[in-house]
Design a protein around this motif. Structure first.
Motif, PDB file in Angstrom:
ATOM      1  N   UNK A 136       0.870  -1.193   0.000  1.00 60.97           N
ATOM      2  CA  UNK A 136       0.000   0.000   0.000  1.00 60.97           C
ATOM      3  C   UNK A 136       0.898   1.233   0.000  1.00 60.97           C
ATOM      4  N   UNK A 137       0.706   2.101  -0.996  1.00 60.11           N
ATOM      5  CA  UNK A 137       1.536   3.308  -1.126  1.00 60.11           C
ATOM      6  C   UNK A 137       0.646   4.546  -1.180  1.00 60.11           C
ATOM      7  N   UNK A 138       1.004   5.564  -0.388  1.00 58.84           N
ATOM      8  CA  UNK A 138       0.273   6.832  -0.396  1.00 58.84           C
ATOM      9  C   UNK A 138       1.161   7.942  -0.949  1.00 58.84           C
ATOM     10  N   UNK A 190       4.106   3.731 -13.858  1.00 58.68           N
ATOM     11  CA  UNK A 190       4.272   3.467 -12.432  1.00 58.68           C
ATOM     12  C   UNK A 190       3.002   2.848 -11.853  1.00 58.68           C
ATOM     13  N   UNK A 191       1.856   3.372 -12.252  1.00 57.23           N
ATOM     14  CA  UNK A 191       0.582   2.817 -11.791  1.00 57.23           C
ATOM     15  C   UNK A 191       0.443   1.364 -12.222  1.00 57.23           C
ATOM     16  N   UNK A 227      -1.828  -1.253  -3.683  1.00 55.37           N
ATOM     17  CA  UNK A 227      -2.814  -0.168  -3.725  1.00 55.37           C
ATOM     18  C   UNK A 227      -2.087   1.178  -3.674  1.00 55.37           C
ATOM     19  N   UNK A 228      -2.438   2.063  -4.599  1.00 55.70           N
ATOM     20  CA  UNK A 228      -1.904   3.423  -4.601  1.00 55.70           C
ATOM     21  C   UNK A 228      -3.017   4.375  -4.179  1.00 55.70           C
ATOM     22  N   UNK A 279      -8.354   5.417  -4.307  1.00 57.83           N
ATOM     23  CA  UNK A 279      -7.364   4.349  -4.309  1.00 57.83           C
ATOM     24  C   UNK A 279      -7.421   3.602  -5.637  1.00 57.83           C
ATOM     25  N   UNK A 280      -6.268   3.064  -6.044  1.00 55.71           N
ATOM     26  CA  UNK A 280      -6.141   2.447  -7.371  1.00 55.71           C
ATOM     27  C   UNK A 280      -6.775   1.065  -7.477  1.00 55.71           C
TER      28      UNK A 280
END
Length: 203
Positions: A60-62, A79-80, A89-90, A98-99
């Motif tokens: 999980x990245x914010x 990157x996505x 999850x971005x 969230x992605x």
């Protein structure tokens, strides 16, 4: 979830406080000091984050905003895609989105991300165009002075200032100077000078 927060500033004199406002104690922090024109995969902390993801240490990245990932639409989407392929999850804080939803790519997120990244890219191009127009007008009026006399940097200072360009030249030796200028978001003349200095100094 194993969480991380990615932050980016362009120069050391900028501050990270605004990006860190939503930081949580359980997040691993990755802070880059690098131009947004540098591809995420080529940034020091960006690379470390991607390695941590591949080692399944992060899922999980914010980020505070889309432009922290890059100024180039292709780079942002690449990157996505890297995150999506590894079920990471971005979250983009200023969008509140969230992605991934139920372990599947969120198509609405991707659409909004694409639009915002594309708008940011166009705004940057327009800003550069306005700057060039302003310089041309100032030159026509005889009021453009350019660099203040006596403020010339030494060669080593010049190379330090454009360290990201130095890195790209060294990593992409087969790339034309014109493409390197576009990649690093600096003028062709700047790339030519850096290349000349590197060659002469055998860096």
């Amino acid at each position: 979830m194993k969480k991380a927060r990615y932050n980016r500033i362009s120069s050391p004199n900028q501050k990270l406080e605004r990006q860190l406002k939503r930081n949580h104690p359980d997040e691993i922090i990755f802070n880059d000091v690098v131009s947004g024109s540098i591809a995420f995969k080529d940034r020091e902390k960006g690379k470390k984050l991607m390695t941590a993801i591949e080692n399944e240490e992060i899922d999980f990245v914010s980020v505070a905003a889309v432009d922290r990932l890059g100024r180039n639409l292709y780079d942002v989407l690449t990157t996505l895609e890297f995150f999506n392929e590894r079920n990471v999850v971005l979250r983009v804080d200023n969008l509140g989105l969230e992605s991934m939803v139920n372990d599947k790519p969120n198509q609405v997120f991707k659409l909004i991300l694409s639009v915002l990244a594309n708008v940011a890219e166009m705004e940057r191009a327009n800003l550069r165009e306005r700057q060039l127009e302003g310089i041309a007008i100032a030159k026509a009026k005889g009021t453009y002075k350019g660099r203040v006399r006596g403020s010339t940097m030494s060669d080593s200072e010049f190379l330090r200032k454009y360290s990201h360009v130095v890195k790209e030249i060294q990593n992409h030796q087969g790339l034309s100077l014109r493409k390197l200028a576009k990649l690093t978001d600096v003028s062709l003349g700047t790339v030519q000078k850096i290349s000349s200095l590197l060659y002469n100094q055998k860096v």
